[in-house]
Design a protein around this motif. Structure first.
Motif, PDB file in Angstrom:
ATOM      1  N   SER A  69      36.762  38.527  42.568  1.00 27.45           N
ATOM      2  CA  SER A  69      37.289  39.750  41.963  1.00 27.45           C
ATOM      3  C   SER A  69      38.724  39.994  42.406  1.00 27.45           C
ATOM      4  N   ARG A  70      39.042  39.655  43.653  1.00 28.63           N
ATOM      5  CA  ARG A  70      40.422  39.832  44.121  1.00 28.63           C
ATOM      6  C   ARG A  70      41.376  38.921  43.355  1.00 28.63           C
ATOM      7  N   ILE A  71      40.955  37.661  43.201  1.00 26.93           N
ATOM      8  CA  ILE A  71      41.814  36.710  42.497  1.00 26.93           C
ATOM      9  C   ILE A  71      42.054  37.176  41.070  1.00 26.93           C
ATOM     10  N   VAL A  72      40.963  37.566  40.379  1.00 23.74           N
ATOM     11  CA  VAL A  72      41.083  37.958  38.978  1.00 23.74           C
ATOM     12  C   VAL A  72      41.949  39.203  38.844  1.00 23.74           C
ATOM     13  N   ARG A  73      41.755  40.169  39.745  1.00 27.80           N
ATOM     14  CA  ARG A  73      42.550  41.392  39.660  1.00 27.80           C
ATOM     15  C   ARG A  73      44.037  41.090  39.850  1.00 27.80           C
ATOM     16  N   GLY A  74      44.344  40.330  40.899  1.00 28.63           N
ATOM     17  CA  GLY A  74      45.742  40.007  41.162  1.00 28.63           C
ATOM     18  C   GLY A  74      46.377  39.307  39.977  1.00 28.63           C
ATOM     19  N   GLN A  75      45.656  38.354  39.431  1.00 23.99           N
ATOM     20  CA  GLN A  75      46.163  37.586  38.302  1.00 23.99           C
ATOM     21  C   GLN A  75      46.372  38.489  37.085  1.00 23.99           C
ATOM     22  N   THR A  76      45.404  39.365  36.826  1.00 18.97           N
ATOM     23  CA  THR A  76      45.513  40.275  35.684  1.00 18.97           C
ATOM     24  C   THR A  76      46.725  41.181  35.836  1.00 18.97           C
ATOM     25  N   LEU A  77      46.932  41.677  37.063  1.00 21.43           N
ATOM     26  CA  LEU A  77      48.058  42.581  37.300  1.00 21.43           C
ATOM     27  C   LEU A  77      49.383  41.902  37.009  1.00 21.43           C
ATOM     28  N   GLY A 112      41.982  45.507  37.356  1.00 18.81           N
ATOM     29  CA  GLY A 112      43.342  45.119  37.023  1.00 18.81           C
ATOM     30  C   GLY A 112      43.842  45.779  35.747  1.00 18.81           C
ATOM     31  N   TYR A 113      43.019  45.781  34.693  1.00 20.34           N
ATOM     32  CA  TYR A 113      43.446  46.341  33.403  1.00 20.34           C
ATOM     33  C   TYR A 113      43.632  47.832  33.481  1.00 20.34           C
TER      34      TYR A 113
END
Lengths: 303, 307
Positions: free
Chosen positions: A181-189, A128-129
């Motif tokens: 990992s999907r949840i964290v990436r989406g949230q980070t984005l 995400g970052y």
């Protein structure tokens, strides 16, 4: 995990958003309030608390050890000869085995979830970052892994390396990190481009400050919810393996092995099936109630 | 759309390749061999047996041979079942698993959607609470608990249905296995439908339909339902994976001649080729179902464009 977010320490992050408010209620205060109003979630927490205490203390106070074979006490029904909920084909006390099995299952749930948490958050946050090509490659890998029949790989892992508890932790944890990992990436984005992050940047907050005070506390909500829902999924996966004879090996017990053994002898000794099943269902239900309650409390727009 | 299918198939091939590679080397890394018997084979015989199956070659060579075979559609002979090709084992046994799985998903869809719609239409009233309680129970009670309990109660104690066996697919023998497989899916599907329905019923176009004076059953049945069951379509892939997992348990408990039973036994007996064949079969099945789900999604939701 639930304890961690509700301690006053982590409130600082959310409180930073309400600098102007005099004694403003933080997001976590609000969430806690909503959580405590949810009867099912509170009941889940109470029941789970009792189960945890039983699992931790229980095996030390039962009159029989979980692996103690009593030749004279074979196939005893509940409430006979000091066996509160009966004994099995080797005369082992079911209560002692059940408490031990609960302990093993809960431990596997916690440790494997922790493994998935570490891998999933790291993977998702980096993707995400950093974004761009790296993000694309990393998420493509997740997509591919998603489409595999994973239970087969866990079974193959167990067959390949023999079943020991550490491997069960790793194997199940390694399967469960994908969604995290999907949840964290989406949230980070989404968080990266939020106005309050921009405002913090405009106010001159450092990169580390933005991540620590704004991104991470907001990431925590969905992650905590998912963690509470992952623990029962992991317990289920372990029991499934144990049921197929690939999980925890005797004389050690887990809820899955107890149910599997109980199913074999259910005609003769139904209590061997009924009690472990009951504990299993109650455990899974309390986790699910807490998870649902947390989701409603932290993310009220979904109600 | 054909470009979309083509691209997805291009991704599917490396995925399958990855699956085959991982499974091949994991299986070979396992201690023991398919020819381990209680009695130790003499070295000469063992060498002969290994040579017969090409297992005396270096591992890399065996891997290349196997991949070559798969490309030609040859999954090799079983190492445990004499004179049987893996493909024959798959062919002889997939029908039972498929029949159970399809019946379960069909029944689960019908029941789940009906229950979900009922709950959504009576949100926060008694019906809703009952349906959602049942749904939570369905999610929390695993198949390996429901299966033995149902057998104990309905088959053993009450004697209404046979306890196990296939009996050439007689209806009475299928009821319990299908019920066990369908229950968790009913729970998940009814939850998804309820959530989707509640959201859609508050949307603008449903309000427009109401304002036009359409009868309630047409609003719900035609306009709302179509959008509300969209999440279900994307659930198809995971549902299939769940059914496969469930079938491993169900086929074991009910002693059914399906594929699931073979997998664990073959893995434990180190029947390399049978295990590989099943992994390939299931991986391909899941890939195809995911593709179908994506296509269906695009058909049902005009906002989604396949590129």
């Amino acid at each position: 995990m639930t304890g961690a977010i509700l301690t006053p320490g982590s409130r600082k992050g959310a409180a930073a958003m309400e600098v102007a408010a005099v004694k403003g209620r933080s997001l976590w205060d609000d969430a806690l309030r909503r959580l405590l109003r949810n009867k099912a979630a509170v009941a889940g927490m109470v029941v789970l608390g009792v189960l945890v205490v039983l699992a931790v203390v229980g095996p030390h106070v039962t009159p029989y050890a979980y692996d103690q074979i009593n030749k004279d006490d074979v196939w005893l029904g509940p409430l006979t000869n000091g066996h509160l909920i009966g004994s099995d084909s080797l005369g082992r006390d079911l209560l002692a085995r059940l408490l031990m099995g609960l302990r093993v299952s809960l431990a596997i749930g916690l440790v494997a979830t922790f493994v998935s948490l570490v891998i999933g958050v790291a993977w998702g946050a980096v993707a995400g970052y950093v974004g761009g090509r790296l993000d694309e490659v990393m998420m493509r890998i997740v997509d591919i892994l998603y489409s595999l029949p994973f239970i087969f790989f866990v079974i193959l892992l167990m067959v390949t390396f023999g079943s020991n508890i550490i491997l069960i932790f790793v194997a199940i944890g390694a399967v469960e990190w994908l969604t995290m990992s999907r949840i964290v990436r989406g949230q980070t984005l989404t968080l990266k481009h939020k106005e309050f992050v921009e405002a913090a940047r405009a106010a001159g907050l450092s990169q580390g400050g933005i991540i620590g005070r704004h991104i991470v506390p907001n990431l925590l909500g969905p992650v905590v919810v998912y963690v509470t829902l992952t623990i029962p999924a992991v317990i289920l996966a372990e029991s499934f393996l144990s049921f197929l004879g690939l999980g925890v090996q005797p004389p050690m017990a887990s809820l899955g092995t107890l149910i599997a053994n109980g199913a074999q002898d259910m005609e003769l000794a139904p209590w061997l099936l009924v009690f472990p099943s009951l504990v299993m269902v109650v455990t899974l239900m309390s986790f699910n109630f807490i998870g649902d309650g947390l989701r409603d409390a932290i993310d009220p727009k979904d109600r | 759309m054909f470009r979309f299918i083509g691209r997805r198939l291009l991704v599917a091939i490396p995925t399958l390749f990855l699956v085959i590679t991982a499974a091949f080397f994991m299986m070979r890394a396992a201690p023991g061999s398919p020819f381990d018997l209680d009695r130790k084979l003499s070295p000469e015989i063992e060498a002969n047996v290994l040579a017969k199956y090409g297992m005396d070659k270096p591992l890399g060579q065996q891997y290349a041979d196997y991949i070559g075979g798969v490309v030609r559609g040859d999954l090799g002979p079983s190492l445990k079942y004499k004179d049987k090709a893996v493909l024959d084992i798959l062919k002889e046994n997939y029908a039972v698993s498929l029949r159970l799985g399809l019946s379960a998903i069909l029944i689960a869809s019908i029941m789940g959607v009906s229950l979900g719609v009922m709950a959504a239409l009576r949100q926060n009233r008694a019906t809703d609470y009952w349906v959602m309680t049942v749904a939570v129970l369905g999610v929390c009670i695993p198949t390996f608990v429901t299966a033995p309990l149902l057998v104990l109660l309905i088959a053993s104690k009450l004697g209404w249905l046979p306890t196990a066996g296939w009996n050439d697919g007689a209806l009475a023998n299928m009821i319990l296995p299908i019920t066990v497989l369908a229950l968790p899916q009913i729970a998940i599907i009814s939850r998804l439908t309820r959530a989707g329905m509640i959201e859609v019923l508050h949307s603008n176009y449903v309000r427009t339909a109401r304002a036009k004076g359409l009868p309630e059953h047409r609003i719900v049945g035609k306009h709302a339902l179509r959008a509300a069951i969209l999440p279900l379509v994307s659930y198809l892939g995971p549902a299939c994976a769940g059914l496969i997992t469930g079938s491993l348990v169900v086929e074991k408990i009910f002693n059914l001649p399906g594929l699931g039973k073979f997998f664990v036994i073959s893995a434990l007996q180190r029947d390399y080729t049978v295990v590989m064949g099943m992994v390939i079969f299931y991986a391909a099945l899941i890939l195809v179902l995911n593709l179908i789900a994506d296509l269906l999604y695009a058909v049902l939701d005009p906002r989604v464009r396949l590129v």
